[in-house]
Scaffold this active site. Structure first.
Site, PDB file in Angstrom:
ATOM      1  N   HIS A 107      30.956  43.944  85.049  1.00 45.39           N
ATOM      2  CA  HIS A 107      32.034  43.194  85.721  1.00 45.39           C
ATOM      3  C   HIS A 107      33.376  43.387  85.004  1.00 45.39           C
ATOM      4  O   HIS A 107      34.386  43.733  85.642  1.00 45.39           O
ATOM      5  CB  HIS A 107      31.669  41.704  85.754  1.00 45.39           C
ATOM      6  CG  HIS A 107      32.660  40.853  86.448  1.00 45.39           C
ATOM      7  ND1 HIS A 107      32.572  40.517  87.782  1.00 45.39           N
ATOM      8  CD2 HIS A 107      33.812  40.260  86.002  1.00 45.39           C
ATOM      9  CE1 HIS A 107      33.600  39.767  88.116  1.00 45.39           C
ATOM     10  NE2 HIS A 107      34.365  39.593  87.054  1.00 45.39           N
ATOM     11  N   GLU A 108      33.381  43.158  83.685  1.00 48.82           N
ATOM     12  CA  GLU A 108      34.643  43.244  82.947  1.00 48.82           C
ATOM     13  C   GLU A 108      35.153  44.678  82.874  1.00 48.82           C
ATOM     14  O   GLU A 108      36.368  44.909  82.859  1.00 48.82           O
ATOM     15  CB  GLU A 108      34.475  42.654  81.547  1.00 48.82           C
ATOM     16  CG  GLU A 108      34.071  41.189  81.517  1.00 48.82           C
ATOM     17  CD  GLU A 108      35.021  40.283  82.288  1.00 48.82           C
ATOM     18  OE1 GLU A 108      36.205  40.645  82.438  1.00 48.82           O
ATOM     19  OE2 GLU A 108      34.574  39.211  82.754  1.00 48.82           O
ATOM     20  N   HIS A 111      37.409  45.411  85.841  1.00 52.43           N
ATOM     21  CA  HIS A 111      38.796  44.973  85.631  1.00 52.43           C
ATOM     22  C   HIS A 111      39.518  45.923  84.676  1.00 52.43           C
ATOM     23  O   HIS A 111      40.659  46.338  84.928  1.00 52.43           O
ATOM     24  CB  HIS A 111      38.816  43.565  85.019  1.00 52.43           C
ATOM     25  CG  HIS A 111      38.303  42.484  85.922  1.00 52.43           C
ATOM     26  ND1 HIS A 111      38.749  42.306  87.207  1.00 52.43           N
ATOM     27  CD2 HIS A 111      37.379  41.505  85.701  1.00 52.43           C
ATOM     28  CE1 HIS A 111      38.130  41.260  87.747  1.00 52.43           C
ATOM     29  NE2 HIS A 111      37.299  40.767  86.861  1.00 52.43           N
TER      30      HIS A 111
END
Length: 454
Positions: free
Chosen positions: A22-23, A26
């Protein structure tokens, strides 16, 4: 290695992998769009490991693995030198900011697609969706189902395994539909059965959906011989072993496995004597079944043991769903889409009170399932990773301030309004979002403890 330690390690791996995915979404998109990343952290709290890369980004693995964050250069969080102002997140066009925020949840969906693709290429084992006589007076009985029906498709969607049928029924029940189920009967004729799920009860538990609509998976008549025992379960505590034949239970002759299961269910938490035959030698054991609730809310006993199924019979009831690379990717896209919609529908039903809030799970339940999946093999563990990744993606897209979906909501408002929301409004939203998250986390942990203590 103990079950508890396996569960803890499996939870750390599960959350570590999915939070990193997920990170990194980003992080990767922010870097590609020219935004300076100050810190990439997996976990919160005290750093266990950290280093600074050549790009100036600080990479951290922290002690509490329940989340992570990507800290970007931002004029709202501190002074930014004029020569780097163009690399600040808040200076980026709104389209770039939306792309950076969306990248996290989309990475979770992409991970699920990759995981399901790999599973479909390796082959996903399952049980054939073969049915027994339905419960008299049930929705299934009214729909014309009969013993020996093999479910082929639900509303035209193929259902090669029993678990696929369960998920489709859960999904259709949420929509409250009358569904058409294609089956082949005992004479190999194609038939269409009807199942009316309008005004159906809460069918959010896939493990109980069959019994709640009156469908019964086909069960062969098996001798009362232990096939496997669950570690730490009542069967293992009593000393039962694979290969043990159950002869008597409280002086009652045990006819077959179904009869044996009925006896166990009648003794929740109550000790009774069992006479077994082990390698030609008879002996007596004391068994105290654990307690759980059935679909009607009644207490029943269970011992954590399954029957010994002959290899030829097991093979006849087993199916492996396997595709080539292109078809596997296509099937994975469909599976990810279906599971995302199912998660959204479940959340929607909980929000309006049509599904129990007991369905919310926290880290303790995830740890338990992760431990079970890890010991069950790579396919089971990949399946869990894909499911949790989809859940993270969906939850992060909810329009709750603090979550990615909350930021997207702000940017959409800015897009139509022509200017950002005031800092005061955003701060209020952040506080509301934090309260909502804390309430959800508290409820999830409450449910976890209830399951453990129940």
């Amino acid at each position: 290695m103990s079950d508890s330690l396996i569960s803890v390690l499996a939870l750390i791996v599960t959350l570590g992998v999915l939070i990193t995915v997920h990170e990194f979404g980003h992080f990767w998109v922010a870097r590609r769009l020219g935004v300076k990343v100050l810190k990439f952290s997996i976990g919160f709290g005290r750093p266990l490991w950290q280093r600074r890369g050549r790009d100036g980004t600080e990479y951290v693995i922290a002690a509490l693995p329940l989340g992570g964050y990507v800290k970007m250069l931002d004029e709202r969080e501190g002074e930014v030198s004029p020569n780097e102002a163009h690399r600040a997140f808040d200076r980026q066009p709104i389209g770039s900011r939306i792309a950076i925020v969306l990248a996290g949840p989309l990475s979770n969906f992409l991970f699920a697609i990759l995981a399901y693709s790999l599973m479909f290429m390796i082959g996903i084992p399952g049980a054939k969706p073969l049915l027994d006589d339905p419960v008299p007076g049930s929705r299934a009985a009214a729909g014309g189902f009969g013993k020996g029906d093999l479910v082929v498709a639900i509303d035209g969607k193929p259902t090669p395994t029993l678990s696929a049928v369960m998920l489709e029924l859960v999904d259709r029940a949420m929509a409250g539909e009358v569904i058409q189920i294609k089956v082949t009967d005992t004479e190999d004729r194609t038939r269409t059965r009807t199942l009316d799920l309008r005004n159906a009860p809460d069918l959010s538990d896939a493990a109980q959906v069959f019994s709640q609509v009156g469908l019964i998976p086909w069960q062969p008549v098996l001798p009362a011989v232990i096939g496997q025992v669950t570690r730490g379960g009542a069967a293992e505590r009593a000393g039962l072993q694979p290969g043990d034949q159950i002869l008597l239970a409280e002086s009652e002759r045990v006819k077959d496995w179904r009869h044996w299961r009925d006896i166990i269910e009648r003794h929740p938490g109550k000790p009774f004597s069992v006479r077994i035959d082990r390698n030609g030698t008879e002996q007596v054991l004391e068994l105290i079944p654990d307690l759980r609730d059935n679909q009607r809310g009644a207490h029943v006993g269970f011992i954590g043991a399954i029957a010994d199924v002959p290899d030829d019979l097991a093979q006849s009831l087993r199916v492996v769903v396997r595709y080539g690379p292109l078809d596997a990717v296509s099937a994975a896209l469909g599976k990810t889409w279906d599971m995302s919609l199912l998660t959204l529908r479940m959340l929607g039903r909980m929000l309006v009170g049509r599904a129990s809030l007991d369905n919310l799970s926290g880290p303790l339940t995830i740890a338990q399932f992760a431990g079970q999946a890890a010991t069950a093999g790579p396919i089971a563990f990949l399946s869990l990773l894909a499911l949790v990744s989809i859940s993270l993606g969906v939850l992060n897209l909810l329009p709750v301030p603090v979550l990615d979906g909350g930021h997207l909501l702000y940017y959409l408002i800015e897009l139509f309004k022509g200017s950002p929301l005031s800092e005061a409004v955003q701060n209020v939203g952040q506080r509301v979002g934090i309260v909502v998250l804390l309430l959800l986390m508290g409820l999830a942990l409450f449910n976890d403890f209830n399951r453990l203590l129940g």
